[in-house]
Design an enzyme around this catalytic site. Structure first.
Site, PDB file in Angstrom:
ATOM      1  N   GLN A 102       0.861  -1.179   0.000  1.00  0.00           N
ATOM      2  CA  GLN A 102       0.000   0.000   0.000  1.00  0.00           C
ATOM      3  C   GLN A 102       0.898   1.230   0.000  1.00  0.00           C
ATOM      4  O   GLN A 102       1.667   1.450   0.930  1.00  0.00           O
ATOM      5  CB  GLN A 102      -0.917   0.021   1.222  1.00  0.00           C
ATOM      6  CG  GLN A 102      -1.898   1.177   1.208  1.00  0.00           C
ATOM      7  CD  GLN A 102      -2.673   1.285   2.509  1.00  0.00           C
ATOM      8  OE1 GLN A 102      -2.086   1.505   3.561  1.00  0.00           O
ATOM      9  NE2 GLN A 102      -3.983   1.116   2.452  1.00  0.00           N
ATOM     10  N   TYR A 172      -6.619  11.001   3.281  1.00  0.00           N
ATOM     11  CA  TYR A 172      -5.179  11.118   3.112  1.00  0.00           C
ATOM     12  C   TYR A 172      -4.934  12.101   1.956  1.00  0.00           C
ATOM     13  O   TYR A 172      -5.873  12.666   1.403  1.00  0.00           O
ATOM     14  CB  TYR A 172      -4.570   9.750   2.816  1.00  0.00           C
ATOM     15  CG  TYR A 172      -4.347   8.877   4.035  1.00  0.00           C
ATOM     16  CD1 TYR A 172      -5.259   8.852   5.096  1.00  0.00           C
ATOM     17  CD2 TYR A 172      -3.225   8.061   4.139  1.00  0.00           C
ATOM     18  CE1 TYR A 172      -5.043   8.043   6.207  1.00  0.00           C
ATOM     19  CE2 TYR A 172      -3.009   7.250   5.252  1.00  0.00           C
ATOM     20  CZ  TYR A 172      -3.922   7.248   6.283  1.00  0.00           C
ATOM     21  OH  TYR A 172      -3.708   6.462   7.380  1.00  0.00           O
TER      22      TYR A 172
END
Length: 271
Positions: A102, A172
Site C-alpha cells: 500500500q 489522506y
C-alpha cells in the site's frame, strides 16, 4: 436468470497477475515497524497470512515520503528499507502468495510533530495529529510529489512486490484533493471534479509509467467521507466517487478499484 456465484477459491487474474484464489488480505496498519523499517515480526505476520492460503498479502503502510507517515514509526520507501522489504516479499513468495504494497501519503492525517515535518493537504487546514496547520502545495510541489509517488512505487517493485495499492481514501493526501470540503483551491487542482481528481490521476499515470505492465496497480478509493454538509461545502460522496472511477477507467492505468469509506481526519468513527 440468476448470475452464477464465482468460487472464491478458484484461480483468478488481477491485471497481469495470476492468483491462486480470489482472497486478498487488505492493507491494515500492522504497527510492527518501530524504526520505520521491516522487522521480523512484520515478516512473520505476512508469512502466516500467505501460509494460510491468501492469494495476496498487502503490506501497510508504505509512505512515499517521511512527512507522509501518520507517525515516525511507519515505513517510508527509501533505499535503507529495501533489504528488509526484500526479506518480507521473499517470505510471502515462499508460501506461494503474492505481495502487495500500500503506497501513499497521509497528508493532513500525518503527525507533523512525530515526523518532524509539516503535514500537507489540498488546502491549508488544521492537522489535528500534530496540532499544526498544513501546507498546501503549489503546482510545482505537486509535480514533485507525483515524481515521489513514482519513485516510491519503483522502489517497492524493485524490492519484490508484485502489486501496488495507491491510497486515495480516508482523506489522506490524494483523497483530500477529491473532497470539496477540504479542497478549496482555485487553480487547476481545485473546483470542478475533473480538477480535484487531477492529482490522483497524475499519480496513477506516473506510477504505471515507472513500474511497467508486469505489476498490478489498483487504487483504494473513498466512496463517501462520512462528513455532514457544512453550509455550501460537503465531503466526497458516492456519485462523485463513481465519476472518478470512470475517469480512472478511461485513463487505463489501473487494474482494479478497491472501494472504501470514511475519514481518518474528519470522522474516524465512520471508518
Amino acid at each position: 436468470m440468476t448470475t452464477p456465484i464465482r468460487d472464491p477459491f478458484a484461480p483468478a487474474r488481477l491485471g497481469p497477475l495470476r492468483t491462486r484464489n480470489r482472497l486478498i488480505k487488505c492493507a491494515t496498519f500492522e504497527g510492527m515497524t518501530p524504526d520505520a523499517l521491516v522487522t521480523d515480526e512484520l515478516i512473520e505476520f505476512h508469512r502466516e497470512v500467505a501460509a494460510g492460503g491468501a492469494a495476496i498479502s498487502t503490506v501497510a503502510y508504505c509512505a512515499v515520503a517521511p512527512e507522509g507517515r501518520t507517525d515516525r514509526h511507519q515505513i517510508w520507501l527509501r533505499p535503507d528499507a529495501v533489504a528488509g522489504l526484500h526479506r518480507l516479499t521473499d517470505a510471502i513468495h515462499a508460501e506461494g502468495a503474492l505481495a502487495a504494497a500500500q503506497v501513499g501519503h497521509a497528508g493532513a492525517v500525518a503527525n507533523s510533530a512525530s515526523n518532524g515535518a509539516r503535514a500537507l493537504s489540498a488546502s491549508r487546514i488544521p492537522a489535528p495529529m500534530g496540532m499544526s496547520m498544513t501546507h498546501s502545495p503549489d503546482a510545482d510541489e505537486i509535480a514533485a510529489l507525483v515524481r515521489t509517488f513514482a519513485d516510491g512505487a519503483r522502489l517497492a517493485v524493485d524490492s519484490g512486490f508484485d502489486a501496488l495499492e495507491l491510497h486515495c481514501g480516508h482523506n489522506y493526501l490524494l483523497s483530500s484533493f477529491l473532497s470539496p470540503l477540504l479542497n478549496r483551491r482555485r487553480d487547476g487542482y481545485g473546483g470542478s471534479l475533473v480538477n480535484r481528481a487531477r492529482f490522483a490521476r497524475e499519480v496513477a499515470a506516473a506510477v504505471r509509467d515507472a513500474v511497467g505492465d508486469d505489476v498490478a496497480v489498483w487504487v483504494k478509493l473513498n466512496m463517501y467521507d462520512g462528513t455532514p454538509r457544512r453550509g455550501p461545502l460537503r465531503g466526497f460522496d458516492v456519485d462523485e466517487a463513481c465519476e472518478v472511477a470512470r475517469l480512472f477507467e478511461a485513463d487505463g492505468h489501473l487494474d482494479a478499484i478497491e472501494p472504501t469509506a470514511g475519514s481518518s481526519l474528519l470522522n474516524p468513527m465512520y471508518l
